[in-house]
Design an enzyme around this catalytic site. Structure first.
Site, mmCIF file in Angstrom:
data_model
loop_
_atom_site.group_PDB
_atom_site.id
_atom_site.type_symbol
_atom_site.label_atom_id
_atom_site.label_comp_id
_atom_site.label_asym_id
_atom_site.label_seq_id
_atom_site.Cartn_x
_atom_site.Cartn_y
_atom_site.Cartn_z
ATOM 1 N N SER A 105 0.809 -1.224 0.000
ATOM 2 C CA SER A 105 0.000 0.000 0.000
ATOM 3 C C SER A 105 0.842 1.275 0.000
ATOM 4 C CB SER A 105 -0.969 0.002 1.183
ATOM 5 O OG SER A 105 -1.948 -0.974 0.956
ATOM 6 N N LYS B 4 -12.468 -3.980 9.056
ATOM 7 C CA LYS B 4 -13.364 -3.460 8.015
ATOM 8 C C LYS B 4 -14.801 -3.275 8.521
ATOM 9 C CE LYS B 4 -10.922 -4.789 3.824
ATOM 10 N NZ LYS B 4 -11.017 -5.423 2.510
ATOM 11 N N ASN C 273 -13.311 0.152 3.781
ATOM 12 C CA ASN C 273 -11.852 0.042 3.604
ATOM 13 C C ASN C 273 -11.192 1.408 3.395
ATOM 14 O OD1 ASN C 273 -12.609 0.540 0.917
ATOM 15 N ND2 ASN C 273 -10.818 -0.547 0.163
ATOM 16 N N ASP D 275 -13.233 -1.434 -2.363
ATOM 17 C CA ASP D 275 -12.870 -2.754 -2.894
ATOM 18 C C ASP D 275 -13.727 -3.069 -4.116
ATOM 19 O OD1 ASP D 275 -10.847 -3.556 -1.170
ATOM 20 O OD2 ASP D 275 -12.242 -4.340 0.315
ATOM 21 N N GLY E 235 -15.341 -19.251 -1.670
ATOM 22 C CA GLY E 235 -15.217 -18.606 -0.366
ATOM 23 C C GLY E 235 -16.396 -17.685 -0.106
ATOM 24 N N ALA E 236 -16.675 -17.481 1.178
ATOM 25 C CA ALA E 236 -17.814 -16.623 1.566
ATOM 26 C C ALA E 236 -17.396 -15.715 2.713
ATOM 27 C CB ALA E 236 -19.004 -17.500 1.969
ATOM 28 N N GLY E 237 -16.152 -15.223 2.661
ATOM 29 C CA GLY E 237 -15.653 -14.310 3.699
ATOM 30 C C GLY E 237 -15.912 -12.872 3.312
ATOM 31 N N GLY F 106 -4.846 -10.572 -8.887
ATOM 32 C CA GLY F 106 -5.492 -9.633 -7.964
ATOM 33 C C GLY F 106 -4.841 -8.270 -7.827
#
Ligand code: NAP
Length: 273
Positions: free
Chosen positions: A16, A63, A84, A99, A122-124, A237
């Site tokens: 970042s 978050k 975020n 995001d 995934g389901a996060g 990503g």
């Protein structure tokens, strides 16, 4: 000089500061962007100091935890229930979720439509945003999860239905069946240092047109390598990471960036890994 930070815990190695430095250069601004890790029990005590910044970014595990300290939420933060990016305006903290901007701009840059059958692994936290956004865009969404995630996935499917009117299918990762237009990996499977792992077998990739792995380290996960070798469209990503930072600068400074100036940053950040 304007001051900014990334809060999270732990933060480890983060790109970042380098990404934001490049964006400050493009804007002709001088800014200091620091990593600010602290454990969850210190969040409340950190808020007064955070208010003295121009803005800050928020990552795991804050978050959602940051929301009670904010004066205002953008529409996207309300929709995804996660923040975020925070803009500090006088004594107020205004929370947004960029995001999703990062995701949508990455898909647009690669010409990928969010329609047809889309499978989210995934389901996060980020999987939730992908599921809501893909359903909003009219896709038929499948959540592919492991046994232990079943309850979380059922809650997410209900949330997506309530927010978009779309029904979401749920499959187990170890028996996943396509075909899919797009697979999105929203699990950490394949991320450094466990780079030999792949969340789905080759047979699933064979039945897929496009694979988006939101992992950015390594640049090419095993999942992306399988997709490339099968001549499928394979997207990593890093673009999402860079574009969500771009959207944060748009909020903080009202800057409009030229896409041609942003794309080289994506490649340069991969080179820093
Ligand atoms: P998260 O909230 O922890 O969710 C991770 C999801 O993956 C959960 O559903 C989890 O299941 C599942 N999972 C974890 N290990 C698994 C395994 N071995 N097999 C199958 N499923 C597994 O994390 P997140 O914030 O959503 O982030 C997910 C990934 O996205 C991370 O790699 C992160 O670095 C990446 N990410 C990238 C960007 C970007 O800008 N490129 C932005 C955000 C996140 P359980 O709930 O059962 O544990």
């Amino acid at each position: 000089m304007n001051r900014y930070a990334l809060i999270g815990y732990p933060l480890g190695h983060s790109l970042s500061p380098q990404i934001h430095e490049r964006l400050f250069q493009l804007e002709g601004l001088t800014g200091e962007y620091r990593l600010q890790p602290f454990p969850p029990e210190q969040l409340a005590a950190q808020v007064p100091a955070l208010k003295t910044l121009t803005g800050f970014n928020v990552t795991i595990p804050y978050k959602q935890a940051i929301i009670p300290y904010l004066s205002e939420l953008s529409e996207s933060a309300r929709l995804y229930g996660a923040v975020n990016t925070v803009h500090c305006v006088d004594d107020r903290l205004v929370g947004s979720n960029t995001d999703c901007d990062g995701f949508l701009r990455t898909m647009a840059a690669h010409g990928v439509s969010l329609t047809g059958d889309i499978c989210i692994l995934g389901a996060g936290g980020v999987g939730r945003m992908f599921a809501i956004e893909c359903a909003r865009q009219g896709a038929s969404v499948t959540l592919a999860i492991r046994e232990s995630t079943q309850q979380k996935a059922a809650v997410l499917a209900q949330e997506v239905a309530a927010k978009t009117g779309a029904s979401v299918k749920i499959q187990m990762l170890d028996s996943l069946k396509g075909p899919f237009h797009l697979i999105i990996n929203a699990t950490p499977v394949g991320m450094f240092p466990k780079v030999d792992a792949c969340p789905v077998p080759l047979s699933v990739v064979e039945q897929t047109d496009v694979v988006f792995d939101c992992i950015y380290n390594p640049a090419e996960t095993v999942l992306l390598r399988h997709a490339r070798e099968l001549h499928k469209q394979a997207i990593g990503g890093m673009g999402m990471l860079v574009w969500q930072a771009v959207a944060a600068h748009e909020i903080w400074h009202g800057t409009t960036f030229d896409t041609a100036h942003i794309l080289p940053i994506v490649g340069d950040m991969y080179a820093l890994l």
